[in-house]
Write a protein that holds these residues in place. Structure first.
Motif, mmCIF file in Angstrom:
data_model
loop_
_atom_site.group_PDB
_atom_site.id
_atom_site.type_symbol
_atom_site.label_atom_id
_atom_site.label_comp_id
_atom_site.label_asym_id
_atom_site.label_seq_id
_atom_site.Cartn_x
_atom_site.Cartn_y
_atom_site.Cartn_z
ATOM 1 N N PRO A 60 0.631 -0.889 0.149
ATOM 2 C CA PRO A 60 0.527 0.173 0.293
ATOM 3 C C PRO A 60 0.719 1.044 -0.008
ATOM 4 N N GLY A 61 0.623 2.378 -0.595
ATOM 5 C CA GLY A 61 1.431 3.608 -0.490
ATOM 6 C C GLY A 61 2.513 3.743 -2.025
ATOM 7 N N LYS A 62 2.020 2.846 -2.455
ATOM 8 C CA LYS A 62 3.176 2.318 -4.071
ATOM 9 C C LYS A 62 2.530 2.525 -5.178
ATOM 10 N N LEU A 63 3.635 2.823 -6.066
ATOM 11 C CA LEU A 63 3.371 3.231 -7.442
ATOM 12 C C LEU A 63 3.722 2.457 -8.347
ATOM 13 N N ARG A 64 3.927 1.350 -8.556
ATOM 14 C CA ARG A 64 4.930 0.318 -10.234
ATOM 15 C C ARG A 64 4.679 1.371 -11.475
ATOM 16 N N ILE A 65 5.858 1.416 -12.092
ATOM 17 C CA ILE A 65 6.209 2.329 -12.736
ATOM 18 C C ILE A 65 6.619 1.233 -13.672
ATOM 19 N N VAL A 66 6.785 1.122 -14.746
ATOM 20 C CA VAL A 66 7.450 0.388 -15.751
ATOM 21 C C VAL A 66 8.143 1.412 -16.668
ATOM 22 N N PRO A 67 9.382 2.029 -16.267
ATOM 23 C CA PRO A 67 9.995 3.043 -17.278
ATOM 24 C C PRO A 67 10.516 3.006 -18.778
ATOM 25 N N ASN A 68 10.491 4.117 -19.337
ATOM 26 C CA ASN A 68 11.009 3.687 -20.577
ATOM 27 C C ASN A 68 12.358 3.581 -21.099
#
Length: 139
Positions: free
Chosen positions: A84-92
């Protein structure tokens, strides 16, 4: 004047057609409203809502505070093991990369794109970590 249909039969047909038209219009209005209400009430792509009510959707473009595109919200954001409280980002980045986890407290806005309060330079270590294989990752 000679007519082939009695006047009373003509009136009956007009009333019947009007009733059928009204009922069809009502049925179509109900059917048209049901899918719209479902999509507004429950959006399966929304996996994160912050304290201010900003919704983050899978596939939203992620930008840094300078407006540069960093990546997009990962599909694993909806996974059960997401902290909770995390964003999962796929980097470019070129080639296969793992999603990076960013603290959701850095979320500035989520109107059209997800905008973070960090710059790409501040995320550089996380981006470098995403490029490496888990066996080569620094401990």
């Amino acid at each position: 004047m000679i007519t082939t249909v009695r006047p009373s039969a003509r009136r009956r047909r007009n009333r019947r057609a009007a009733r059928i038209g009204v009922s069809l219009a009502g049925a179509l209005a109900v059917l048209a409203a049901v899918p719209a209400a479902q999509s507004v009430a429950h959006d399966p792509l929304v996996c994160f809502v912050d304290a201010q009510g900003r919704k983050v959707r899978i596939g939203d473009t992620v930008r840094d505070r300078l407006g540069r595109e960093i990546g997009w919200i990962s599909g694993s954001q909806c996974a059960a093991n997401t902290p909770p409280g995390k964003l999962r980002i796929v980097p470019n980045l070129y080639g296969p990369v793992d999603p990076i986890e960013v603290d959701a407290g850095v979320l500035l806005s989520a109107d059209k794109d997800v905008v973070l309060a960090l710059s790409a330079d501040e995320l550089d270590r996380s981006l470098q970590y995403a490029r490496t294989d888990s066996r080569e990752a620094p401990s």
